[in-house]
Scaffold this active site. Structure first.
Site, PDB file in Angstrom:
ATOM      1  N   THR A  59    -128.724 -15.564  51.199  1.00  0.00           N
ATOM      2  CA  THR A  59    -129.602 -17.060  50.832  1.00  0.00           C
ATOM      3  C   THR A  59    -129.604 -17.789  49.899  1.00  0.00           C
ATOM      4  O   THR A  59    -128.061 -16.719  48.751  1.00  0.00           O
ATOM      5  CB  THR A  59    -131.120 -17.267  51.578  1.00  0.00           C
ATOM      6  N   LYS A  63    -125.048 -17.765  48.802  1.00  0.00           N
ATOM      7  CA  LYS A  63    -124.078 -17.687  49.296  1.00  0.00           C
ATOM      8  C   LYS A  63    -122.495 -18.518  49.223  1.00  0.00           C
ATOM      9  O   LYS A  63    -121.680 -18.602  49.970  1.00  0.00           O
ATOM     10  CB  LYS A  63    -124.355 -19.196  50.354  1.00  0.00           C
ATOM     11  N   ASN A  84    -123.673 -16.719  54.958  1.00  0.00           N
ATOM     12  CA  ASN A  84    -124.875 -16.598  55.405  1.00  0.00           C
ATOM     13  C   ASN A  84    -125.056 -15.466  56.124  1.00  0.00           C
ATOM     14  O   ASN A  84    -126.142 -14.058  55.889  1.00  0.00           O
ATOM     15  CB  ASN A  84    -125.422 -17.353  55.620  1.00  0.00           C
ATOM     16  N   ASP A  99    -125.159 -20.779  60.077  1.00  0.00           N
ATOM     17  CA  ASP A  99    -125.538 -21.743  60.212  1.00  0.00           C
ATOM     18  C   ASP A  99    -125.463 -22.609  61.276  1.00  0.00           C
ATOM     19  O   ASP A  99    -126.551 -23.372  61.763  1.00  0.00           O
ATOM     20  CB  ASP A  99    -126.241 -22.163  58.704  1.00  0.00           C
ATOM     21  N   GLY A 125    -126.803 -28.171  51.117  1.00  0.00           N
ATOM     22  CA  GLY A 125    -125.826 -27.415  51.687  1.00  0.00           C
ATOM     23  C   GLY A 125    -125.774 -27.604  53.430  1.00  0.00           C
ATOM     24  O   GLY A 125    -124.730 -27.511  54.289  1.00  0.00           O
ATOM     25  N   ALA A 126    -126.959 -27.881  53.952  1.00  0.00           N
ATOM     26  CA  ALA A 126    -128.012 -27.721  55.351  1.00  0.00           C
ATOM     27  C   ALA A 126    -127.111 -28.572  55.652  1.00  0.00           C
ATOM     28  O   ALA A 126    -126.497 -28.884  56.810  1.00  0.00           O
ATOM     29  CB  ALA A 126    -128.879 -27.522  55.099  1.00  0.00           C
ATOM     30  N   GLY A 235    -137.008 -26.969  63.028  1.00  0.00           N
ATOM     31  CA  GLY A 235    -135.739 -26.208  62.630  1.00  0.00           C
ATOM     32  C   GLY A 235    -135.824 -24.987  63.693  1.00  0.00           C
ATOM     33  O   GLY A 235    -135.549 -23.783  63.241  1.00  0.00           O
TER      34      GLY A 235
HETATM   35  P1  NAP Z   1    -130.611 -27.852  49.637  1.00  0.00           P
HETATM   36  O1  NAP Z   1    -128.593 -27.732  49.336  1.00  0.00           O
HETATM   37  O2  NAP Z   1    -130.698 -27.993  48.194  1.00  0.00           O
HETATM   38  O3  NAP Z   1    -130.086 -29.475  49.752  1.00  0.00           O
HETATM   39  C1  NAP Z   1    -131.067 -31.036  49.935  1.00  0.00           C
HETATM   40  C2  NAP Z   1    -130.775 -31.477  49.644  1.00  0.00           C
HETATM   41  O4  NAP Z   1    -132.313 -32.796  50.350  1.00  0.00           O
HETATM   42  C3  NAP Z   1    -129.852 -32.572  48.706  1.00  0.00           C
HETATM   43  O5  NAP Z   1    -129.494 -33.698  49.128  1.00  0.00           O
HETATM   44  C4  NAP Z   1    -131.183 -33.514  47.788  1.00  0.00           C
HETATM   45  O6  NAP Z   1    -131.116 -34.148  47.177  1.00  0.00           O
HETATM   46  C5  NAP Z   1    -132.573 -33.541  49.401  1.00  0.00           C
HETATM   47  N1  NAP Z   1    -133.865 -33.847  48.843  1.00  0.00           N
HETATM   48  C6  NAP Z   1    -134.012 -32.819  48.121  1.00  0.00           C
HETATM   49  N2  NAP Z   1    -135.604 -33.220  47.894  1.00  0.00           N
HETATM   50  C7  NAP Z   1    -135.348 -34.453  48.231  1.00  0.00           C
HETATM   51  C8  NAP Z   1    -136.516 -35.385  49.230  1.00  0.00           C
HETATM   52  N3  NAP Z   1    -137.842 -35.590  48.379  1.00  0.00           N
HETATM   53  N4  NAP Z   1    -136.024 -36.478  49.279  1.00  0.00           N
HETATM   54  C9  NAP Z   1    -135.314 -36.690  49.615  1.00  0.00           C
HETATM   55  N5  NAP Z   1    -133.818 -36.089  49.697  1.00  0.00           N
HETATM   56  C10 NAP Z   1    -134.325 -34.908  48.930  1.00  0.00           C
HETATM   57  O7  NAP Z   1    -130.766 -27.743  50.316  1.00  0.00           O
HETATM   58  P2  NAP Z   1    -130.762 -27.042  51.728  1.00  0.00           P
HETATM   59  O8  NAP Z   1    -129.957 -25.644  52.335  1.00  0.00           O
HETATM   60  O9  NAP Z   1    -129.348 -27.983  52.316  1.00  0.00           O
HETATM   61  O10 NAP Z   1    -131.386 -27.269  53.104  1.00  0.00           O
HETATM   62  C11 NAP Z   1    -132.016 -28.589  53.002  1.00  0.00           C
HETATM   63  C12 NAP Z   1    -133.618 -28.494  54.522  1.00  0.00           C
HETATM   64  O11 NAP Z   1    -133.288 -28.134  55.456  1.00  0.00           O
HETATM   65  C13 NAP Z   1    -134.814 -27.271  53.748  1.00  0.00           C
HETATM   66  O12 NAP Z   1    -135.742 -27.213  54.193  1.00  0.00           O
HETATM   67  C14 NAP Z   1    -134.759 -26.088  54.343  1.00  0.00           C
HETATM   68  O13 NAP Z   1    -135.597 -25.663  54.641  1.00  0.00           O
HETATM   69  C15 NAP Z   1    -133.907 -26.664  55.780  1.00  0.00           C
HETATM   70  N6  NAP Z   1    -133.076 -25.785  56.285  1.00  0.00           N
HETATM   71  C16 NAP Z   1    -133.359 -24.842  57.741  1.00  0.00           C
HETATM   72  C17 NAP Z   1    -132.695 -24.131  58.222  1.00  0.00           C
HETATM   73  C18 NAP Z   1    -132.766 -23.765  60.073  1.00  0.00           C
HETATM   74  O14 NAP Z   1    -132.556 -22.825  59.979  1.00  0.00           O
HETATM   75  N7  NAP Z   1    -133.835 -24.506  60.266  1.00  0.00           N
HETATM   76  C19 NAP Z   1    -130.971 -23.842  57.648  1.00  0.00           C
HETATM   77  C20 NAP Z   1    -130.618 -24.317  56.500  1.00  0.00           C
HETATM   78  C21 NAP Z   1    -132.060 -25.097  55.458  1.00  0.00           C
HETATM   79  P3  NAP Z   1    -130.430 -33.893  45.676  1.00  0.00           P
HETATM   80  O15 NAP Z   1    -128.829 -33.650  45.719  1.00  0.00           O
HETATM   81  O16 NAP Z   1    -130.538 -35.344  45.193  1.00  0.00           O
HETATM   82  O17 NAP Z   1    -130.884 -33.214  44.769  1.00  0.00           O
END
Ligand code: NAP
Length: 274
Positions: A59, A63, A84, A99, A125-126, A235
């Site tokens: 993670t 990654k 991952n 993922d 990323g997600a 999720g």
């Molecule tokens: P990431 O790479 O850090 O991307 C986060 C994204 O959300 C970016 O586009 C960011 O925008 C945006 N963002 C952050 N804070 C925000 C806010 N307050 N309002 C609106 N947009 C916001 O994270 P990620 O790995 O993609 O993960 C995203 C979410 O998915 C997390 O909550 C994570 O826990 C969840 N997730 C869940 C699983 C699962 O198995 N259930 C797997 C992966 C991820 P900026 O670029 O402008 O900062």
């Protein structure tokens, strides 16, 4: 006994341990699964130790950084350019990305389909993984991010890699009627549980909402959608689904939806006792 781990930095409390232990118990695999915090600068030195494991999950922040140490990549890892799950065979590391399998499994268990008009929130990323999957599934995709430039950049990448077009907009401007909304932002995640990535009108018009967040189990986004009569899912099954796909790579054993739901239940229990 087989040995598996999750590597990342920082890891804090992770639901991966109860999920993998529940899956291995159900499959009769004699194995353990531990957390290994590895700081970014320590990854090169840690690779030798990682090769002694049977497999590991990866993670943030490793990654992409793990890629130079892998001898081959699976199809999804190649597509997303991120790994991952790593399998260790004869001291060689093989990378894959589960993922997306977890995401598709979470949707399937919830009875949701990546078809029709899909609004994807986020451009990280997600979201990137979900955007490719939605485009490849033939959905009419709109990507909404708080930075419209990042949404446009992801839409352009989707087009380049899949040949499918996607619309892009700012989150605050997202509007219309969608068959499915997917939240791939941390907006609404604990402790910021009063936050919501979208306005009420667009949520209330959606037929289904899948939130990748699992803490809290019902975000403000999901509560609003449920109150308006939409199908909703968090999720947790996605998380358990990606873990099950990793276990299958490591041990060659398939997992049923019941196994995945049991692993999600173990994670829910862990969340509730925290
Ligand atoms: P990431 O790479 O850090 O991307 C986060 C994204 O959300 C970016 O586009 C960011 O925008 C945006 N963002 C952050 N804070 C925000 C806010 N307050 N309002 C609106 N947009 C916001 O994270 P990620 O790995 O993609 O993960 C995203 C979410 O998915 C997390 O909550 C994570 O826990 C969840 N997730 C869940 C699983 C699962 O198995 N259930 C797997 C992966 C991820 P900026 O670029 O402008 O900062």
């Amino acid at each position: 006994m087989k040995h598996f781990a999750l590597i990342g930095w920082p890891l804090g409390h992770s639901l991966s341990v109860p999920i993998h232990r529940a899956l291995m118990r159900r499959a009769g695999i004699d194995g353990d699964y531990i957390l290994k915090e590895i700081a970014p600068e320590d990854l090169p030195r840690a690779v030798g130790e990682l090769k002694k494991l049977d497999g590991f999950n990866v993670t943030i922040p490793h990654k992409i950084e793990i890629l130079p140490y892998l001898c081959a990549l699976g199809e999804k890892a190649e597509l997303f350019g991120a790994v991952n799950t790593v399998a260790v065979k004869d001291g060689q590391l093989y990378g894959e990305n589960t993922d997306c399998l977890g995401f598709l499994k979470g949707l399937q268990i919830a009875g949701m389909k990546l078809e029709g008009r899909v609004l994807l929130c986020g451009a990280g990323g997600a979201a990137r993984m979900a955007a490719f999957e939605a485009a490849m599934a033939g959905a009419e995709l709109t990507i909404a991010a708080r930075s419209v430039q990042k949404a446009e950049a992801l839409a352009a990448e989707v087009q380049k890699k899949t040949g499918k077009t996607a619309a892009a907009c700012a989150l605050r401007a997202a509007d219309g009627s969608f068959d499915l909304i997917v939240n791939a932002t941390p907006c609404g995640m604990f402790p910021h549980t009063d936050e919501c990535p979208l306005g009420e009108t667009v949520i209330a018009r959606a037929k289904g909402v899948f939130d990748m967040i699992y803490n809290p189990q019902e975000t403000k986004l999901l509560a609003t959608a449920r109150a308006a009569g939409a199908k909703t899912a968090n999720g947790l099954t996605m998380l358990a689904g990606q873990a099950a796909a990793a276990e299958t790579i490591w041990n060659g054993i398939p997992f049923t939806n019941e196994d995945i739901l049991a692993a999600a239940k173990a994670a829910r229990k862990e969340l509730e006792t925290k």
